[in-house]
Design a protein around this motif. Structure first.
Motif, short mmCIF file in Angstrom:
data_model
loop_
_atom_site.label_atom_id
_atom_site.label_comp_id
_atom_site.label_asym_id
_atom_site.label_seq_id
_atom_site.Cartn_x
_atom_site.Cartn_y
_atom_site.Cartn_z
N VAL A 51 1.82 -13.69 -25.67
CA VAL A 51 2.51 -12.41 -25.80
C VAL A 51 3.98 -12.55 -25.47
O VAL A 51 4.75 -11.65 -25.70
CB VAL A 51 1.85 -11.30 -24.94
CG1 VAL A 51 0.50 -10.94 -25.47
CG2 VAL A 51 1.83 -11.67 -23.49
N ALA A 52 4.41 -13.70 -24.95
CA ALA A 52 5.82 -13.93 -24.66
C ALA A 52 6.62 -14.20 -25.93
O ALA A 52 7.84 -14.05 -25.93
CB ALA A 52 5.97 -15.09 -23.69
N GLU A 53 5.97 -14.61 -27.02
CA GLU A 53 6.66 -14.83 -28.27
C GLU A 53 7.06 -13.48 -28.86
O GLU A 53 6.25 -12.55 -28.86
CB GLU A 53 5.74 -15.55 -29.27
CG GLU A 53 5.40 -16.97 -28.85
CD GLU A 53 4.45 -17.60 -29.85
OE1 GLU A 53 4.72 -17.53 -31.06
OE2 GLU A 53 3.43 -18.13 -29.40
N PRO A 54 8.28 -13.37 -29.39
CA PRO A 54 8.69 -12.08 -29.97
C PRO A 54 7.80 -11.70 -31.15
O PRO A 54 7.39 -12.53 -31.95
CB PRO A 54 10.12 -12.34 -30.44
CG PRO A 54 10.57 -13.56 -29.73
CD PRO A 54 9.35 -14.36 -29.43
N ASP A 107 9.56 -8.02 -27.48
CA ASP A 107 9.03 -8.99 -26.52
C ASP A 107 7.89 -8.33 -25.78
O ASP A 107 8.03 -7.22 -25.28
CB ASP A 107 10.12 -9.42 -25.52
CG ASP A 107 11.22 -10.22 -26.19
OD1 ASP A 107 10.91 -11.03 -27.08
OD2 ASP A 107 12.39 -10.01 -25.85
N GLY A 108 6.75 -8.99 -25.74
CA GLY A 108 5.61 -8.43 -25.04
C GLY A 108 4.51 -8.02 -26.01
O GLY A 108 4.58 -8.27 -27.20
N SER A 109 3.51 -7.36 -25.47
CA SER A 109 2.34 -6.96 -26.26
C SER A 109 2.64 -5.69 -27.03
O SER A 109 3.61 -4.98 -26.75
CB SER A 109 1.14 -6.74 -25.34
OG SER A 109 1.34 -5.55 -24.59
N TRP A 110 1.77 -5.38 -28.00
CA TRP A 110 1.92 -4.14 -28.75
C TRP A 110 1.80 -2.93 -27.84
O TRP A 110 2.43 -1.91 -28.06
CB TRP A 110 0.88 -4.07 -29.87
CG TRP A 110 1.14 -5.10 -30.93
CD1 TRP A 110 0.39 -6.21 -31.18
CD2 TRP A 110 2.23 -5.14 -31.84
NE1 TRP A 110 0.96 -6.93 -32.20
CE2 TRP A 110 2.09 -6.30 -32.63
CE3 TRP A 110 3.33 -4.30 -32.07
CZ2 TRP A 110 2.99 -6.63 -33.63
CZ3 TRP A 110 4.22 -4.64 -33.07
CH2 TRP A 110 4.04 -5.80 -33.83
N LYS A 111 0.99 -3.06 -26.80
CA LYS A 111 0.82 -1.93 -25.87
C LYS A 111 2.09 -1.66 -25.07
O LYS A 111 2.23 -0.60 -24.48
CB LYS A 111 -0.36 -2.21 -24.94
CG LYS A 111 -1.66 -2.30 -25.73
CD LYS A 111 -2.81 -1.74 -24.98
CE LYS A 111 -4.11 -1.86 -25.68
NZ LYS A 111 -4.19 -1.53 -27.08
#
Length: 172
Positions: free
Chosen positions: A3-6, A151-155
């Motif tokens: 989830v760190a990948e853009p 950056d991060g999860s969809w949530k």
């Protein structure tokens, strides 16, 4: 995928629609829209973004735009026709994107104004180069698209959480 990948969100407004005597949901593309949709598809393909998922409004003009645009792609992403995109507010579109599975990295959302432009504006905590100025000048014209990174999860998608990295319109 970490989830760190853009992640990338591409917001694509349907091409120019016609105004026949039908309800709004059933409006087809105008001749100009049928010309602009494949051009936008080629430009989307030229971005090199490997779309994992396309979320498309169920309205006739968005389905027709997508049908013409996706023919220009080297690989057709999984497509979900989603009635909640039609007439959705930016908040409703964020809620829909929050449902995206974590293994999806790049999403293309094909929808309508004012929701698409509003979502691009709300999500953009920052913008690269002149992308925001170009988007503002065009008013997010038909067959235009904005590319945002997250950056991060969809949530974690919320107002200001993304960066506007590109904006394209057929008039450019």
């Amino acid at each position: 995928m970490s989830v760190a990948e853009p992640r990338r969100i591409v917001l694509f407004r349907h091409a120019k629609a016609d105004w026949p005597q039908v309800n709004d949901h059933d409006r087809p593309l105008a001749e100009r829209g049928r010309k602009d949709a494949p051009v936008a598809g080629r430009r989307l393909a030229d971005t090199g973004i490997p779309f994992d998922l396309a979320l498309c409004s169920t309205a006739a003009r968005t389905r027709e735009t997508w049908k013409l645009a996706v023919q220009e792609f080297p690989h057709r992403p999984k497509t979900v026709y989603e009635e909640r995109i039609y007439d959705a507010s930016p908040g409703e579109l964020i809620a829909l994107l929050d449902e995206t599975p974590d293994d999806v990295r790049n999403v293309l959302l094909i929808g309508h104004n004012p929701g698409i432009q509003g979502l691009a504006e709300v999500l953009s905590g920052s913008a690269a180069a002149d992308a925001a100025d170009r988007m503002k000048r065009s008013g997010f014209s038909t067959a235009a698209f904005a590319v945002l990174t997250l950056d991060g999860s969809w949530k974690s998608l919320e107002p200001g959480a993304a960066t506007l990295v590109d904006y394209w319109t057929p008039s450019e």
